[in-house]
Write an enzyme that holds these catalytic residues in place. Sequence first.
Site, PDB file in Angstrom:
ATOM      1  N   ILE A  59       0.655  -1.335   0.015  1.00 46.25           N
ATOM      2  CA  ILE A  59      -0.071  -0.010   0.062  1.00 46.25           C
ATOM      3  C   ILE A  59       0.845   1.252   0.028  1.00 46.25           C
ATOM      4  CG2 ILE A  59      -2.000  -1.190   1.032  1.00 46.25           C
ATOM      5  CD1 ILE A  59      -0.945   0.225   3.743  1.00 46.25           C
ATOM      6  N   TYR A  60       2.178   1.203   0.276  1.00 44.75           N
ATOM      7  CA  TYR A  60       2.947   2.421   0.354  1.00 44.75           C
ATOM      8  C   TYR A  60       3.016   3.106  -1.283  1.00 44.75           C
ATOM      9  CZ  TYR A  60       4.908   0.795   4.707  1.00 44.75           C
ATOM     10  OH  TYR A  60       5.132   0.357   5.930  1.00 44.75           O
ATOM     11  N   THR A  61       2.460   4.414  -0.965  1.00 43.82           N
ATOM     12  CA  THR A  61       2.273   5.423  -2.028  1.00 43.82           C
ATOM     13  C   THR A  61       1.525   4.736  -3.313  1.00 43.82           C
ATOM     14  OG1 THR A  61       4.445   4.997  -2.949  1.00 43.82           O
ATOM     15  CG2 THR A  61       4.129   6.732  -1.440  1.00 43.82           C
ATOM     16  N   GLY A  63       1.171   1.559  -4.072  1.00 46.50           N
ATOM     17  CA  GLY A  63       1.816   0.633  -4.832  1.00 46.50           C
ATOM     18  C   GLY A  63       3.292   1.104  -5.646  1.00 46.50           C
TER      19      GLY A  63
END
Length: 359
Positions: A59-61, A63
């Site tokens: 989920i970071y930025t 993908g």
Amino acid sequence: MDLTHYRTFGRSGLRISPMTLGAMTFGLDWEYGASPEDSKAILAKYMEMGGNSVDTANIYTKGHSEKIIGDHLKENNIRRDSMVIATKFFGNMYPGDPNGGGTSRKTMIESLENSLRRLQTDFVDLYWVHAYDEFTPIEETMSALHDMVTAGKVRYIAISDTPAWKISQAQMIAQFRGWSSFIGLQTEYSLLERTSEGELIPMAKEMGLGVMPWSPLKQGILTGKYTRENKGEKLSERYENPEFSEGTYDVIDRLIKLAKEKGVTPTEIALAWVLSRPGVVSTLMGVRTMQHLTNNLKAMEVELSKADMASLNEVSDPPLNFPVPFLRSARNVAHAGANINGWPSIVPPILPKDQKEVY
């Protein structure tokens, strides 16, 4: 110490750098972070200095963090096996899809395949359960993780932000059934967040999990930027300077004082403290600029004496939940006031020295 002082992670033969590069802010998709170009430059500098451990999540930025890492490895023809690439699953990338997040077998398989695609690799070295999912049986999660390991798509598994009792249950189920078990634990840990010392960190040491703290600077509070003198002032475009508790300011004051004595920064002292804690193998650094990276890495050169550690421990000593305070006292009763494994004597023995058994 430097980034090439590799340490084995938990009960495994996996060797990682003492500071892991956190990639949560790789990409500007959250309107805050580092551009792809700056992110790649930070990653290149970290690797140039011998760093081999990079941490991200699906989920970071949205993908993009994973894709930036994959792009950098491909564009520079970097040998994939020279790096320890870690990612996580749990967060839902698809609002409205009830199976888009969590730790069910269906979700895990989809999350892993998408992460592999974005990272442009056939496997991840370390696959993290990002958080505790109370709606999925732990047997289902552990079984699916084991299948991923045996399929060769995951090398090792680890867990983050989960109660100690649930991790212990998962470890025992895996061991009894001959499945892959966790080798690492991520938990928030800093001079301002030490409650994991009650159960999580002792559990990790007992169960063979290497500890990888996140937010070791407590969202920047421990950089020394926030003080009693400037509370209420706006110190950046993104954040206001809130007013903290007296206890927090006491910790900041102690950091600033010790940093001046050693000719370093409060950031370096705060990170050096975390690096020195029992059970900690590698500390996550969340950096958005090259200067952040340079400042964080300097912490590995800082040496804290026993007196320095005692001073920091005293001012940041946390209240811990039952039964930890009770057990510290009970330990003294059991061992007649002896100092056992570093635990101080807290109460005198209940029985006087001349007490004899009645029966």
